[in-house]
Design an enzyme around this catalytic site. Structure first.
Site, short mmCIF file in Angstrom:
data_model
loop_
_atom_site.label_atom_id
_atom_site.label_comp_id
_atom_site.label_asym_id
_atom_site.label_seq_id
_atom_site.Cartn_x
_atom_site.Cartn_y
_atom_site.Cartn_z
N ASP A 1 6.97 10.93 -8.46
CA ASP A 1 7.27 9.97 -7.40
C ASP A 1 7.34 8.58 -8.05
O ASP A 1 6.97 8.39 -9.22
CB ASP A 1 6.24 10.03 -6.27
CG ASP A 1 6.84 9.52 -4.96
OD1 ASP A 1 7.93 8.89 -5.00
OD2 ASP A 1 6.25 9.75 -3.89
C1 BGC Z 1 8.41 8.11 -1.87
C2 BGC Z 1 9.26 9.34 -2.11
C3 BGC Z 1 10.69 8.95 -2.29
C4 BGC Z 1 10.77 7.94 -3.41
C5 BGC Z 1 12.19 7.49 -3.70
C6 BGC Z 1 8.65 7.03 -2.88
O1 BGC Z 1 8.01 5.86 -2.57
O2 BGC Z 1 7.05 8.49 -1.86
O3 BGC Z 1 9.10 10.25 -1.06
O4 BGC Z 1 11.47 10.07 -2.53
O5 BGC Z 1 10.02 6.79 -3.08
O6 BGC Z 1 12.69 6.68 -2.74
#
Ligand code: BGC
Length: 768
Positions: A311
């Site tokens: 993440d």
């Molecule tokens: C989130 C993810 C997401 C990623 C990309 C993160 O802050 O937890 O779920 O896919 O950002 O946008």
């Protein structure tokens, strides 16, 4: 698809699967007990039609790549376009030119992705194409209900269809990869991200995970209408302490395996191409550095063969967790734990080379990561034509297709849950004089919910007001906003009351803004925000029946509302066609059929509350007036306001007693459980028939109920249908005292009913 290649691929995979299964089966624990792990039958067919040729091509490409180029494949950066977290480095185009980036996210549209792809293909030594990712969570342009809402339809075919449409639109806009499905089991409504998943249940959540992966990835990744799915957030992100986003998780391995991992297993079985690690730590180990999760479980036990992305900056965050001394150390831990791609952190980009030179990370490990990523690029056909997804004409023709809007309306209609309908206030009559009140009545932005990708927040979504207008009855509607979603001002109350007084019935459209759920949107108070509850009190003075339509991204605490209004329709955040679907539900054009995928508590103090809790040693005794020294509260009941699986209809259904074809089964037998359900009301309707079991005594305690089957049926008035389920020892497995995944002989209760509160039960025995 070339059958010979599939057969060849399958035989290699089956040999691997047999070896793996044998290895895990034969593994012995300290006490010498055999450890039985779930055997997966992974569906890799969707990955591509030319697998063995692809494998060879990747091997030869890898053999000519420098270490830096291989590291480049493991680097994922956000384009500056839409940023979904802190940006570390704005220089991604320079990195692109140097071949130091393998994938970009938040870069979308056929035009822009073509432009970016050109940089990678024309400026870098090897011209390796980029992978474009984006959070397409519940639609790209055509927005479907938020995933939690859609889960309330319990309609797997429909969810597969909406995911396929999301993939068709996204891929036409140049995208290859979405960060979905989110499969985090969530039992805490304070956690804003509960909106992104399928709710609290393991069984329902696993079935939905499969459907969504299949919808996104289709039958062949090479098909330009499909994209790579990324199941997230691995693991147990939904169990964040106190419902606070990014907070720590501490749980037993048994609970992790019984309740939080199964939807990830389901996604793996469905052939999901990628996994995303979660932000949280589990019992002291952050997920992006967790070799147990990534190496032992995901790859070792489940045989997952795709790539793992972190993440957003979660490798860097291992320093703040107190798990890594600095960024470089974090990079070493993440790569060695099994992470293949670093999202936005720049850690792999900056530190992997010295880590290899210092022999802290092996080049072999980097080859492996780059290989998995390159394989996906081949499977998508990017080496044949890097621009095949960036097609302006297809983009123009694909987005917002009429047929997609029809499905969006169907999905929204089927997601809505009728929570209350006193005196048959609903359905409304077209002749009624309606007062439409509330901050969300004319809204066309919040109705899309959080993570609404490219959904237009103006001029496209159908508001409730517009839905009524389209139904052609606006002559009878008066409107007042009453108040904002979240403010202290009661200035609009007077006008709203006047409007209510002149009506036959009031429809209030209340709820949360799109920013009140989703990421970084935890709440300690999950009442209707602002003065919306006071607005209900004010409108009540009109003496008119009140129908409350709710738009929200999580369960709310609705005790007051449930006592005060006459009818409640939970519409969630229903997406582009939301207003039209709400109106169809209100007027009975669609008979509500959704059932809650998550428990609605009475108050925040009951959280976490979910239907399949344990019994405790001092459960409440329903037959005794004295509940002292029992597991309860002194100021509120244990029961929720609305249980899991609950939802009303404009008709009624009667259930016969449960019957079984046998009341004893061996481990290799199954039994048939059935009920006859009858539509005893006056209109046709759909019912979701639910089967639960309870394992009465185990080597470790078992929940009071566990969903093990459901079927959605449609019955005309007076019609009845016998609904059958098959249950075998496979459905009764759990991680027992020795951590064997197995069923245990003994007595079981089996319930079939209309929601998780059903007492319609019988019993059977599992014998050796
Ligand atoms: C989130 C993810 C997401 C990623 C990309 C993160 O802050 O937890 O779920 O896919 O950002 O946008």
């Amino acid at each position: 698809m070339n059958k010979n290649i599939i057969t060849e691929k399958n035989s290699i995979l089956s040999v691997c699967a047999i070896l793996l299964a044998f290895a895990t089966y034969a593994q012995t624990s300290g006490g010498g007990t055999e450890r039985l792990l779930p055997k997966l039958e992974i569906d890799y067919d969707s990955w591509g039609s030319n697998e063995s040729a692809i494998q060879k091509k990747v091997d030869s490409l890898l053999s000519i790549m420098s270490l830096e180029e291989k590291i480049g494949q493991t680097v994922l950066y956000s384009s500056g376009w839409t940023v979904t977290g802190p940006t570390l480095d704005e220089n991604y185009t320079d990195y692109l030119k140097k071949g130091m980036v393998g994938a970009l996210f938040n870069a979308k549209s056929a035009n822009y992705t073509r432009e970016m792809q050109k940089i990678a293909v024309e400026n870098t030594r090897l011209g390796i194409p980029l992978l474009f990712g984006y959070d397409v969570i519940h639609g790209y342009k055509t927005i479907f209900p938020i995933p939690l809402g859609e889960a309330a339809s319990w309609d797997l075919e429909l969810m597969e269809k909406t995911a396929a449409i999301a993939a068709a639109e996204a891929s036409a806009a140049g995208l290859h990869w979405t960060y979905a499905p989110m499969v985090d089991v969530a039992r805490d409504a304070r956690w804003g991200r509960i909106s992104e998943g399928s709710g609290e249940d393991v069984f329902l959540g696993s079935a939905i995970a499969k459907a969504r992966v299949k919808g996104l990835q289709g039958k062949d990744l090479f098909d330009v209408n499909t994209i790579l799915a990324c199941v997230k957030h691995y693991a147990a992100y939904g169990a964040a302490q106190a419902g606070r986003d990014y907070h720590s998780v501490d749980m037993s391995e048994r609970e992790l395996r019984d309740s939080y991992l199964p939807p990830f297993i389901a996604a793996t079985e469905a052939g999901v191409a990628t996994f995303m690690t979660s932000f949280n730590e589990i019992s002291g180990i952050p997920s992006s550095g967790n070799d147990f999760l990534l190496d032992d479980v995901l790859r070792g036990e489940w045989g997952f063969d795709g790539f793992v992305v972190t993440d957003y900056t979660s490798i860097n965050e291992m320093v703040a967790h107190g798990f890594s001394t600095d960024d470089k150390h974090a990079g070493e831990q993440a790569m060695n734990a099994g992470v293949d791609m670093d999202m936005q952190g720049g850690i792999f980009l900056n530190h992997l080379k010295p880590l290899v030179e210092e022999a802290k990370v092996s080049e072999e490990r980097i080859n492996e990561a780059a290989r998995k990523i390159l394989l996906m690029k081949y499977r998508l056909g990017l080496f044949e034509d890097p621009y095949r997804y960036s097609d302006e004409v297809r983009e123009e023709e694909t987005i917002y297709k009429d047929e997609y809007l029809v499905v969006a309306k169907e999905a929204a209609s089927k997601s809505m849950v009728l929570l209350k309908n006193e005196n048959k206030t609903l359905p409304l009559k077209k002749t009624a004089k309606i007062a439409l009140i509330g901050p969300l009545a004319k809204d066309e932005a919040h109705i899309l919910g959080s993570w609404a990708a490219e959904g237009d927040r103006q001029g496209k979504a159908i508001s409730v007001y517009e839905g009524l207008e389209n139904m052609g009855i606006l002559g009878n509607i008066t409107y007042a906003k009453g108040c904002e979603i979240d403010s202290d001002s009661k200035e609009g109350f007077k006008e709203a009351l006047e409007v209510a007084k002149k009506s036959d019935v009031v429809v209030m459209v209340l709820g949360e803004s799109e920013h009140m759920s989703g990421e970084a949107a935890s709440r300690t108070n999950i009442d209707l925000p602002g003065v919306q509850r006071d607005l209900i009190t004010e409108i009540k003075k009109s003496g008119k029946p009140i129908i409350l339509v709710l738009m929200n991204g999580r369960p709310l605490t609705l005790e007051y509302e449930s006592r005060t209004v006459d009818a409640i329709l939970e519409a969630w955040q229903p997406g582009t066609m939301g207003g039209a679907a709400i109106v169809d539900n209100l007027f009975g054009v669609h008979n509500p059929s959704g059932k809650l995928p998550v428990t609605f508590p009475r108050n925040v103090g009951q959280i976490p509350i979910y239907y399949n809790m344990k019994n405790t040693g001092r459960p409440i005794d329903p037959n005794s007036p004295n509940q002292d020294y029992r597991s309860n509260y002194i100021d509120a009941p244990n029961t929720p306001l609305y249980p899991f699986g609950y939802g009303l209809s404009y008709t009624e259904f009667s259930y016969s007693k449960v019957s079984l074809d046998k009341n004893k089964i061996g481990f290799d037998e199954s039994l048939k459980a059935s009920v006859t359900v009858k539509n005893t009301g006056r209109v046709a309707g759909e019912e979701i028939v639910q089967l639960y079991i309870r394992d009465l005594v185990g080597s470790v305690t078992r929940p009071v109920k566990e969903l093990k089957g459901f079927k959605k049926i449609r019955l005309e008035p007076g019609q009845e249908q016998t609904v059958e389920f098959a249950i075998s020892s496979k459905d009764l497995r759990f991680y027992n005292r020795q951590m064997d995944f197995t069923a245990e002989p003994g007595d079981f209760e089996l319930f079939i009913g209309t929601n998780s509160d059903t007492g319609n039960k019988t019993s059977f025995e599992l014998i050796k």
